[in-house]
Design an enzyme around this catalytic site. Structure first.
Site, PDB file in Angstrom:
ATOM      1  N   ASN A  26       0.824  -1.279  -0.118  1.00  8.35           N
ATOM      2  CA  ASN A  26      -0.222  -0.008   0.300  1.00  8.35           C
ATOM      3  C   ASN A  26       0.451   1.032   0.051  1.00  8.35           C
ATOM      4  O   ASN A  26       2.354   0.857  -0.175  1.00  8.35           O
ATOM      5  CB  ASN A  26      -1.123   0.151   1.285  1.00  8.35           C
ATOM      6  CG  ASN A  26      -0.524   0.262   2.585  1.00  8.35           C
ATOM      7  OD1 ASN A  26       1.186   0.040   2.846  1.00  8.35           O
ATOM      8  ND2 ASN A  26      -0.977  -0.385   3.710  1.00  8.35           N
ATOM      9  N   ASP A 215     -11.357  -4.697  -0.627  1.00 11.99           N
ATOM     10  CA  ASP A 215     -10.424  -3.812  -0.136  1.00 11.99           C
ATOM     11  C   ASP A 215      -9.901  -2.477   0.342  1.00 11.99           C
ATOM     12  O   ASP A 215      -9.877  -2.069   0.411  1.00 11.99           O
ATOM     13  CB  ASP A 215      -9.727  -5.057   0.143  1.00 11.99           C
ATOM     14  CG  ASP A 215      -8.819  -4.545   0.996  1.00 11.99           C
ATOM     15  OD1 ASP A 215      -8.837  -4.941   2.443  1.00 11.99           O
ATOM     16  OD2 ASP A 215      -7.612  -4.083   1.506  1.00 11.99           O
TER      17      ASP A 215
END
Length: 340
Positions: A26, A215
């Protein structure tokens, strides 16, 4: 002369190993929760498909129909090796429960930590006809008690899947210029055209691909609400209500339902529309609740801004989310007491 497929022995477990690379991360460098979910699904699909083809007869591919509550116990970092182990723990006539664990290994020090564990349910679909569910070969249990516990889990998830499908609601568009920290302010959607790389050999979307998209959207909602580093803490049961075909357009929408002082519950819904007008109309395909937490630069939990509720529907969803939060908290405390 035509060859007949030979019966093969069932595999008790399967393990996948992969080093985590920068494209798995991320924006702050931790491995994306969606990547972990995708690896979990891959391991579950492999072992359940292998098991379903251990006997002669119609060849089949296992499709994901449900993921039980999944806890992200420890973050996985770039450079670590993820060991994903899957084992079939229960089989009914037409479905299988697969228990999966994810261990993260630091290959420089050799230390390992439990990063994630989950339970998934699969059904085998015929390669000749995807709408035909084939029979699952039985598995061996260590005891009658183990089989009975599995049967209870099977009946429980079957009931919950039905109840979830009945209560799915359409997601309304937020009002123009919504106030900060309201549901409408952080609500987000992602539109994705399903291509060949997203699909199984049946030309239907792989469950892991869908979970990764969900997600991502939940993460955007959480970031917009907090404007800090956020990570996936857990996922309540993900229910796959209908299959998604290649060429369909999926709209993945996330909205806040409940906020505690340290966490955010985000409902994520996947709606499907056909690209070709002659096919069936829009339908709900997948639903789940994701829980995110806010972290500072040292990965310590931060307080979460309160959610500003607008209207009776948002208040009702907030109260339902609060009930789930308190129930999960009680389960965690009970589990900790059992381990002491």
């Amino acid at each position: 002369m035509m060859s007949v497929p030979q019966k093969r022995e069932a595999t008790s477990s399967v393990q996948l190993c992969r080093i985590m690379r920068p494209d798995d991360a991320n924006i702050v460098g931790n491995v994306h929760g969606g990547h972990i979910l995708k690896m979990i699904e891959e391991a579950g699909c492999i072992i359940s498909t292998r098991h379903c083809n251990t006997q002669n007869g119609d060849r089949s591919l296992a499709l994901l129909v449900r993921v039980e509550k999944t806890e992200f116990l420890s973050p996985v970092f770039i450079g670590e090796v993820a060991h994903v182990t899957a084992e079939i723990t229960y089989s009914s006539k037409h479905s299988m429960e697969v228990q999966v664990k994810v261990m993260a290994e630091n290959i420089l020090t050799g230390t390992k930590k439990l990063a994630n564990k989950a339970a998934l349910w699969y059904v085998p679909c015929s390669l000749q006809n995807v709408d035909k569910i084939t029979e699952v070969p039985p598995i061996k249990y260590a005891s009658a008690e183990e089989e009975e516990e599995g049967r209870k889990r099977y009946e429980g998830q079957k009931m919950e899947r039905l109840e979830t499908k009945l209560r799915i609601e359409a997601v309304a568009s937020p009002s123009p210029n919504p106030e900060k920290h309201t549901v409408g302010f952080s609500q987000s959607s992602l539109i994705h055209l399903v291509g060949p790389s997203d699909c199984t050999i049946h030309d239907y979307v792989n469950g892991g691909v869908t979970m990764k998209l969900m997600d991502e959207v939940a993460g955007i909602v959480a970031f917009r609400h907090c404007e800090t580093n956020i990570v996936t803490a857990s996922v309540d049961a993900i229910n796959f209500h209908q299959k998604i075909k290649k060429g369909a357009v999926v709209t993945v929408t996330g909205r806040l339902t409940f906020v505690s002082s340290r966490s955010m519950e985000i409902e994520v819904l996947v709606d499907v529309s056909p690209l070709i007008a002659t096919e069936k109309g829009k339908y709900h395909a997948v639903s789940a609740f994701f829980t995110f937490i806010s972290l500072d630069k040292d990965n310590k939990p931060l307080p979460v801004p309160p959610l500003k509720i607008e209207g009776e529907e948002e208040q009702r969803r907030f109260e339902e989310g609060k009930a789930r939060y308190l129930q999960n908290k009680a389960k965690r405390l009970a589990e900790q007491q059992r381990q002491q």
